[in-house]
Enzyme design. Sequence first.
Site, PDB file in Angstrom:
ATOM      1  N   GLU A  12       0.806  -1.221   0.000  1.00 15.80           N
ATOM      2  CA  GLU A  12       0.000   0.000   0.000  1.00 15.80           C
ATOM      3  C   GLU A  12       0.840   1.272   0.000  1.00 15.80           C
ATOM      4  O   GLU A  12       0.308   2.352  -0.276  1.00 15.80           O
ATOM      5  CB  GLU A  12      -0.958  -0.015   1.194  1.00 15.80           C
ATOM      6  CG  GLU A  12      -1.991  -1.125   1.097  1.00 15.80           C
ATOM      7  CD  GLU A  12      -2.860  -1.268   2.327  1.00 15.80           C
ATOM      8  OE1 GLU A  12      -3.977  -1.805   2.197  1.00 15.80           O
ATOM      9  OE2 GLU A  12      -2.433  -0.851   3.427  1.00 15.80           O
ATOM     10  N   GLY A  78     -12.713  -3.350   1.688  1.00 12.19           N
ATOM     11  CA  GLY A  78     -13.738  -4.254   1.174  1.00 12.19           C
ATOM     12  C   GLY A  78     -15.013  -3.480   0.895  1.00 12.19           C
ATOM     13  O   GLY A  78     -15.517  -2.768   1.768  1.00 12.19           O
ATOM     14  N   ILE A 156     -13.429  -8.801   6.917  1.00  7.36           N
ATOM     15  CA  ILE A 156     -14.868  -9.035   6.786  1.00  7.36           C
ATOM     16  C   ILE A 156     -15.164  -9.838   5.523  1.00  7.36           C
ATOM     17  O   ILE A 156     -14.840  -9.411   4.414  1.00  7.36           O
ATOM     18  CB  ILE A 156     -15.641  -7.703   6.756  1.00  7.36           C
ATOM     19  CG1 ILE A 156     -15.331  -6.874   8.009  1.00  7.36           C
ATOM     20  CG2 ILE A 156     -17.135  -7.955   6.620  1.00  7.36           C
ATOM     21  CD1 ILE A 156     -15.651  -7.558   9.314  1.00  7.36           C
ATOM     22  N   ASP A 201     -11.750  -5.973  -2.719  1.00  7.29           N
ATOM     23  CA  ASP A 201     -12.644  -7.133  -2.637  1.00  7.29           C
ATOM     24  C   ASP A 201     -14.022  -6.622  -2.251  1.00  7.29           C
ATOM     25  O   ASP A 201     -14.191  -5.451  -1.913  1.00  7.29           O
ATOM     26  CB  ASP A 201     -12.126  -8.147  -1.611  1.00  7.29           C
ATOM     27  CG  ASP A 201     -12.056  -7.556  -0.213  1.00  7.29           C
ATOM     28  OD1 ASP A 201     -13.085  -7.570   0.484  1.00  7.29           O
ATOM     29  OD2 ASP A 201     -10.983  -7.047   0.179  1.00  7.29           O
TER      30      ASP A 201
END
Length: 233
Positions: A12, A78, A156, A201
Amino acid sequence: MTIGIIGAMEEEVELLKNSMPSVEEIVIGGAKFYVGEIAGKEVVLLESGIGKVNAALGTTLMADRFKPEVIINTGSAGGMAEGLAVGDVIISDRLAYGDVDVTEFGYTYGQVPRMPAFYQGDAVLLKKAETIYREYFAASENKAVYGLVVTNDSFIMRPDQHETIRTFFPDVKAVEMEAAAIAQVAYQFDIPFLIIRAISDLANQEATISFDEFIHLAARQSATCIIELLKTI
């Protein structure tokens, strides 16, 4: 002006670090700081490590040692909102914790005692981001979305995790593992902040496969957006 930029993982921060013509590396308590310039701006770039404690530790060290006037968080997230796709960018106007429950004492779900229920992104930075990304994404298949990001110390992906988050935060746009902790520290040090994440995602049962496949895409998208923003600060 010194601008602090924080990412949790090497992936990142790599593009941002490589954008610095020269870099000084400083390691404090396991947090890796890279000092240099990006887009002509003095930058302290932090690879904090994953999770809320690492993020809070690194942000506190950054605020105390380097005195940034602005803090920006980059990385992946996410997607939770309908219509989001891998590579879309989420600019957070509000942040909350998704795994804090002190409601028995009268606090809102997600609220740390004696802290705000939500942490607000800086209005000036949000306006700059909105202007820049409207142009940046005009000819792109991806898009920028604004809204609530919820932070958990869990990746998650399960339906029960989804249900809990949506029950308490029906307008959630994305989930991740550091941003609210960064926002809380920035709030306590009175430092303006902005959270910019790209979707890696869709926080579902395929999330681990998607994350591994698309983390570099998400990191690149988020970092590129931040470099464009730095040109205007």
